[in-house]
Design a protein around this motif. Structure first.
Motif, mmCIF file in Angstrom:
data_model
loop_
_atom_site.group_PDB
_atom_site.id
_atom_site.type_symbol
_atom_site.label_atom_id
_atom_site.label_comp_id
_atom_site.label_asym_id
_atom_site.label_seq_id
_atom_site.Cartn_x
_atom_site.Cartn_y
_atom_site.Cartn_z
ATOM 1 N N GLY A 46 0.816 -1.214 0.000
ATOM 2 C CA GLY A 46 0.000 0.000 0.000
ATOM 3 C C GLY A 46 0.843 1.255 0.000
ATOM 4 N N TYR A 47 1.882 1.286 0.842
ATOM 5 C CA TYR A 47 2.751 2.464 0.887
ATOM 6 C C TYR A 47 3.522 2.642 -0.423
ATOM 7 C CZ TYR A 47 2.152 3.847 5.765
ATOM 8 O OH TYR A 47 1.649 4.323 6.943
ATOM 9 N N ALA A 48 3.950 1.531 -1.044
ATOM 10 C CA ALA A 48 4.679 1.630 -2.306
ATOM 11 C C ALA A 48 3.814 2.293 -3.374
ATOM 12 C CB ALA A 48 5.127 0.241 -2.769
ATOM 13 N N ALA A 49 2.539 1.907 -3.430
ATOM 14 C CA ALA A 49 1.630 2.506 -4.409
ATOM 15 C C ALA A 49 1.396 3.983 -4.107
ATOM 16 C CB ALA A 49 0.301 1.750 -4.413
ATOM 17 N N ILE A 50 1.232 4.322 -2.842
ATOM 18 C CA ILE A 50 0.972 5.716 -2.464
ATOM 19 C C ILE A 50 2.178 6.595 -2.754
ATOM 20 C CG2 ILE A 50 0.596 7.229 -0.474
ATOM 21 C CD1 ILE A 50 -1.209 5.003 0.668
ATOM 22 N N VAL A 51 3.382 6.134 -2.403
ATOM 23 C CA VAL A 51 4.592 6.918 -2.664
ATOM 24 C C VAL A 51 4.793 7.087 -4.166
ATOM 25 C CG1 VAL A 51 7.104 6.917 -2.482
ATOM 26 C CG2 VAL A 51 5.713 6.290 -0.511
ATOM 27 N N ALA A 52 4.551 6.024 -4.931
ATOM 28 C CA ALA A 52 4.728 6.102 -6.380
ATOM 29 C C ALA A 52 3.768 7.125 -7.001
ATOM 30 C CB ALA A 52 4.524 4.725 -7.009
ATOM 31 N N THR A 53 2.517 7.097 -6.597
ATOM 32 C CA THR A 53 1.542 8.051 -7.151
ATOM 33 C C THR A 53 1.867 9.481 -6.728
ATOM 34 O OG1 THR A 53 0.065 7.611 -5.261
ATOM 35 C CG2 THR A 53 -0.326 6.374 -7.299
ATOM 36 N N SER A 54 2.394 9.648 -5.520
ATOM 37 C CA SER A 54 2.753 10.998 -5.069
ATOM 38 C C SER A 54 3.932 11.562 -5.851
ATOM 39 C CB SER A 54 3.085 10.982 -3.573
ATOM 40 O OG SER A 54 4.281 10.265 -3.322
ATOM 41 N N HIS A 55 4.696 10.681 -6.515
ATOM 42 C CA HIS A 55 5.814 11.128 -7.346
ATOM 43 C C HIS A 55 5.449 11.132 -8.831
ATOM 44 C CE1 HIS A 55 8.079 10.468 -3.630
ATOM 45 N NE2 HIS A 55 9.047 11.195 -4.170
ATOM 46 N N GLY A 56 4.169 11.105 -9.123
ATOM 47 C CA GLY A 56 3.719 11.275 -10.492
ATOM 48 C C GLY A 56 3.515 10.018 -11.296
ATOM 49 N N VAL A 57 3.686 8.855 -10.679
ATOM 50 C CA VAL A 57 3.471 7.603 -11.399
ATOM 51 C C VAL A 57 1.970 7.372 -11.559
ATOM 52 C CG1 VAL A 57 3.849 5.094 -11.371
ATOM 53 C CG2 VAL A 57 5.605 6.642 -10.478
ATOM 54 N N ASN A 58 1.571 6.876 -12.710
ATOM 55 C CA ASN A 58 0.166 6.569 -12.950
ATOM 56 C C ASN A 58 -0.358 5.604 -11.891
ATOM 57 O OD1 ASN A 58 -1.859 4.471 -14.380
ATOM 58 N ND2 ASN A 58 -2.156 6.501 -15.264
ATOM 59 N N LEU A 59 -1.591 5.829 -11.439
ATOM 60 C CA LEU A 59 -2.164 5.021 -10.357
ATOM 61 C C LEU A 59 -2.150 3.538 -10.681
ATOM 62 C CD1 LEU A 59 -3.737 4.628 -7.716
ATOM 63 C CD2 LEU A 59 -5.833 5.126 -8.995
ATOM 64 N N TRP A 60 -2.547 3.174 -11.907
ATOM 65 C CA TRP A 60 -2.645 1.750 -12.251
ATOM 66 C C TRP A 60 -1.261 1.104 -12.306
ATOM 67 C CZ3 TRP A 60 -7.385 0.552 -11.473
ATOM 68 C CH2 TRP A 60 -8.398 1.477 -11.761
ATOM 69 N N ILE A 61 -0.284 1.844 -12.819
ATOM 70 C CA ILE A 61 1.085 1.316 -12.840
ATOM 71 C C ILE A 61 1.614 1.178 -11.416
ATOM 72 C CG2 ILE A 61 3.453 1.800 -13.565
ATOM 73 C CD1 ILE A 61 2.334 3.171 -16.028
ATOM 74 N N ALA A 62 1.309 2.151 -10.567
ATOM 75 C CA ALA A 62 1.765 2.097 -9.176
ATOM 76 C C ALA A 62 1.201 0.873 -8.458
ATOM 77 C CB ALA A 62 1.353 3.379 -8.443
ATOM 78 N N MET A 63 -0.089 0.588 -8.673
ATOM 79 C CA MET A 63 -0.726 -0.530 -7.980
ATOM 80 C C MET A 63 -0.334 -1.878 -8.564
ATOM 81 S SD MET A 63 -4.609 0.578 -6.948
ATOM 82 C CE MET A 63 -5.172 0.657 -8.644
ATOM 83 N N LEU A 64 -0.327 -1.974 -9.887
ATOM 84 C CA LEU A 64 -0.193 -3.269 -10.538
ATOM 85 C C LEU A 64 1.242 -3.632 -10.907
ATOM 86 C CD1 LEU A 64 -3.291 -3.067 -12.915
ATOM 87 C CD2 LEU A 64 -3.152 -4.057 -10.624
ATOM 88 N N VAL A 65 2.139 -2.642 -10.915
ATOM 89 C CA VAL A 65 3.525 -2.911 -11.315
ATOM 90 C C VAL A 65 4.513 -2.549 -10.207
ATOM 91 C CG1 VAL A 65 5.340 -2.409 -13.001
ATOM 92 C CG2 VAL A 65 2.949 -2.537 -13.749
#
Length: 288
Positions: free
Chosen positions: A47-66
């Motif tokens: 969960g934190y990996a996805a949140i940090v990734a999205t906060s740095h501009g990564v697309n939500l779906w890529i953050a969650m699924l990759v």
């Protein structure tokens, strides 16, 4: 009729989410016989990996699924190489080591992110069922669970990797004699289990939010599901998730979420009392 359809979707969502949070543990415990008490923290890290990734501009779906499964999978490989590899066959020592790891991860994430709940807004909006409205994201969670379980089944049943993994877990000495490197198989298997756990944590983050101690809420349900399912990895996880998820959601729908959790625990106690070897110890014995 609308109410029945809504209840059916909620039950499917409960089953899917329970299967998602449990399947990584089922691979690690079911195949490797490692009791990973840090399983809930792997979910939290996803969960934190996805949140940090999205906060740095990564697309939500890529953050969650990759991003989330890759990050937690790599952490899992490091944990297996640094800790677990020295403790195979020593169940109590493994439990203590992973318990210590869970405390370390909770303390580390608290120091970094604080003791507050953070989250991601659930995408996809909502849809109507008659006079009722529910989130479209629940359908996405159901779809992810189906795809993940189908992919695991196909990998274990029809690929060389799955054959090597199952053979190594059943008889490591024979696999080594045939040219397989068991330590490498153990590391990859543990990493895949951790990656699936991270994926589950990221997919459920928009629903539940993320905070350092959220793993406590996940780990009990995961172990109940895996133990209730029995030895078979997939058929056990799916059957136990279907049983416990349906009981939990129906009881929640009729009463309150608290009674839903109590109903799930009571069902688990009755099941383990009647079927000590789990569902697949009595049924689906030849299932994967």
């Amino acid at each position: 009729m609308d109410l029945v359809a809504l209840l059916a979707i909620q039950v499917l969502y409960a089953v899917a989410s329970l299967a998602l949070i449990s399947v990584g543990l089922a691979i690690i415990f079911g195949m490797m016989r490692v009791i990973n008490l840090a399983h809930g923290e792997f979910l939290m890290l996803g969960g934190y990996a996805a949140i940090v990734a999205t906060s740095h501009g990564v697309n939500l779906w890529i953050a969650m699924l990759v991003v989330a499964p890759i990050v937690v999978g790599l952490i899992g490989v490091v944990v297996e190489r640094a800790i677990i590899r020295f403790l195979y066959g020593r169940m109590i020592d493994t439990m203590l080591a992973t318990w210590g790891l869970s405390l370390f991860l909770v303390g580390l994430t608290t120091a970094i992110f604080g003791n507050t709940t953070v989250g991601i807004s659930a995408p996809l909006g909502s849809f109507e069922i008659g006079t009722y409205r529910t989130s479209t994201y629940t359908l996405f969670v159901i779809a992810v669970a189906i795809v993940v379980l189908a992919a695991i089944f196909a990998t274990l049943r029809w690929t060389r990797l799955g054959l090597i993994a199952r053979g190594t877990m059943q008889n490591a000495d024979m696999a080594a004699a045939l040219g397989v490197n068991p330590p490498r198989v153990y590391a990859v298997t543990f990493g895949i289990g951790a990656a699936l756990t991270g994926l589950a944590g990221a997919v459920l983050a928009p629903v539940s939010g993320v905070f350092p101690t959220i793993g406590v809420a996940y780990v009990a349900k995961s172990f109940i599901t895996v133990i209730g399912g029995g030895a078979a990895i997939l058929s056990g996880t799916v059957s136990a998730s279907a049983l416990f998820g349906a009981i939990n959601q129906i009881a929640t729908f009729v009463t309150t979420p608290v009674f839903g959790e109590v109903a799930l625990l009571a069902a688990a106690i009755v099941l383990i009392r009647l079927l000590p070897q789990g569902i697949t110890g009595r049924f689906f014995r030849r299932g994967l």
